[in-house]
Design a protein around this motif. Sequence first.
Motif, PDB file in Angstrom:
ATOM      1  N   TYR A   1      41.682-100.736  -3.635  1.00 29.58           N
ATOM      2  CA  TYR A   1      40.878 -99.611  -4.121  1.00 29.58           C
ATOM      3  C   TYR A   1      41.666 -98.724  -5.087  1.00 29.58           C
ATOM      4  O   TYR A   1      41.071 -98.107  -5.986  1.00 29.58           O
ATOM      5  CB  TYR A   1      40.351 -98.787  -2.947  1.00 29.58           C
TER       6      TYR A   1
ATOM      7  N   ASP B   1      38.556 -87.681 -10.206  1.00 25.92           N
ATOM      8  CA  ASP B   1      38.075 -89.030 -10.499  1.00 25.92           C
ATOM      9  C   ASP B   1      36.694 -89.000 -11.149  1.00 25.92           C
ATOM     10  O   ASP B   1      36.372 -89.877 -11.960  1.00 25.92           O
ATOM     11  CB  ASP B   1      38.033 -89.865  -9.217  1.00 25.92           C
ATOM     12  N   ALA B   2      35.886 -88.007 -10.798  1.00 26.56           N
ATOM     13  CA  ALA B   2      34.542 -87.892 -11.371  1.00 26.56           C
ATOM     14  C   ALA B   2      34.554 -87.223 -12.743  1.00 26.56           C
ATOM     15  O   ALA B   2      33.523 -87.180 -13.425  1.00 26.56           O
ATOM     16  CB  ALA B   2      33.638 -87.104 -10.420  1.00 26.56           C
TER      17      ALA B   2
ATOM     18  N   SER C   1      27.860 -88.606  -7.851  1.00 24.26           N
ATOM     19  CA  SER C   1      27.226 -89.816  -7.334  1.00 24.26           C
ATOM     20  C   SER C   1      28.186 -90.493  -6.359  1.00 24.26           C
ATOM     21  O   SER C   1      29.391 -90.597  -6.637  1.00 24.26           O
ATOM     22  CB  SER C   1      26.887 -90.774  -8.480  1.00 24.26           C
TER      23      SER C   1
ATOM     24  N   PRO D   1      38.422 -86.594  -5.488  1.00 31.82           N
ATOM     25  CA  PRO D   1      37.031 -86.840  -5.898  1.00 31.82           C
ATOM     26  C   PRO D   1      36.621 -86.081  -7.154  1.00 31.82           C
ATOM     27  O   PRO D   1      35.899 -86.616  -7.999  1.00 31.82           O
ATOM     28  CB  PRO D   1      36.216 -86.356  -4.680  1.00 31.82           C
TER      29      PRO D   1
ATOM     30  N   ASP E   1      30.748 -92.467  -4.584  1.00 25.11           N
ATOM     31  CA  ASP E   1      31.726 -93.426  -5.096  1.00 25.11           C
ATOM     32  C   ASP E   1      32.378 -94.139  -3.915  1.00 25.11           C
ATOM     33  O   ASP E   1      33.203 -93.566  -3.211  1.00 25.11           O
ATOM     34  CB  ASP E   1      32.783 -92.701  -5.933  1.00 25.11           C
ATOM     35  N   GLU E   2      31.997 -95.381  -3.702  1.00 25.50           N
ATOM     36  CA  GLU E   2      32.544 -96.137  -2.577  1.00 25.50           C
ATOM     37  C   GLU E   2      34.044 -96.337  -2.713  1.00 25.50           C
ATOM     38  O   GLU E   2      34.785 -96.309  -1.731  1.00 25.50           O
ATOM     39  CB  GLU E   2      31.846 -97.508  -2.483  1.00 25.50           C
ATOM     40  N   THR E   3      34.511 -96.525  -3.947  1.00 20.72           N
ATOM     41  CA  THR E   3      35.928 -96.805  -4.178  1.00 20.72           C
ATOM     42  C   THR E   3      36.809 -95.691  -3.649  1.00 20.72           C
ATOM     43  O   THR E   3      37.751 -95.924  -2.885  1.00 20.72           O
ATOM     44  CB  THR E   3      36.195 -97.007  -5.683  1.00 20.72           C
TER      45      THR E   3
ATOM     46  N   GLN F   1      40.494 -94.087 -11.490  1.00 21.62           N
ATOM     47  CA  GLN F   1      40.888 -93.635 -12.810  1.00 21.62           C
ATOM     48  C   GLN F   1      42.403 -93.433 -12.854  1.00 21.62           C
ATOM     49  O   GLN F   1      43.038 -93.139 -11.842  1.00 21.62           O
ATOM     50  CB  GLN F   1      40.180 -92.309 -13.148  1.00 21.62           C
TER      51      GLN F   1
ATOM     52  N   GLN G   1      31.649 -84.871  -2.501  1.00 22.42           N
ATOM     53  CA  GLN G   1      30.776 -85.511  -3.485  1.00 22.42           C
ATOM     54  C   GLN G   1      29.381 -84.893  -3.480  1.00 22.42           C
ATOM     55  O   GLN G   1      28.772 -84.712  -4.536  1.00 22.42           O
ATOM     56  CB  GLN G   1      30.702 -87.019  -3.215  1.00 22.42           C
TER      57      GLN G   1
END
Length: 279
Positions: free
Chosen positions: A90, A149-150, A36, A146, A38-40, A95, A30
């Motif tokens: 989670y 998902d971003a 940014s 990651p 992402d805790e999830t 996404q 990340q």
Amino acid sequence: MKFFKEAFNFYIDSSIHVALSCFALVRVTQQMFQISPDETLAYFGFFGTIVGYNFVKYDGLVRANKLQLRSSLRAIIFFSFFSFFAVGFYFFHLQRITQIIAVAFLVLTLLYTLPFFPNKKNARNWAGVKIYIVALCWVGVTLVLPIVDAGISITSDFYLKCVQRFILVFVLILIFEIIDLANDDPHLKTVPQQIGVKRTKFLGYVLLIIFCGLEISNSNTDFNINFQSSVLQLILIFVVANVIGLFLFFVNEKRSKYYTSFWVESVPIFWWILLLFIQ
């Protein structure tokens, strides 16, 4: 003192430490791609690692009744069930495309553990395959998920980082395989079993050089854009590679299990902490 020893053993045996390493590598990704936090996704990787590793380590033994349910094992099973529900929570916050890719890596993990085909062993026992499956799963969870998902576009930098992350995990696993050399089934055909310890170490050093070389080639394209950031990233890569190289140099079959299960698995955490300091 006994309490602290038992607590530490639970921390290691329940795969919390290796899960923290996975969490750290997600954070590294990340920060590398300026995503940014992402805790999830980070916690999905954390709890997913606990479930996956504990399933791989204890499922076969428990089903075969080869391992009595000691209080410590009961605690690990209970913690794994809690982690399983956390993973589910989670998972449904990811996404849709991330969920699909995550399921693909779940299937790969199950293939590694369970015999899907009649009269066939699981992938974990396929000669020479184990190290590649594990490394591929780590690349998928800590790098691919990651990025996807971003919603970051796939570029040549992404593929370079995938190769680099694969090498990182591959070399770390080589250290595990050297320590496990005396206990591993000869039919597994691990790298040290096939080429010996000295050549395995040499292979690890060569891969670490490639690991650093990939960062140099990538940094050359970024120097004009962000010189200071590129230099710091390059220095970090060299530091991480040297730490791994030292672990590889001093490893042998007589080392304690904590050499790998704690110290070697701390490398991603160490990398993440260094990144936090330079940000």
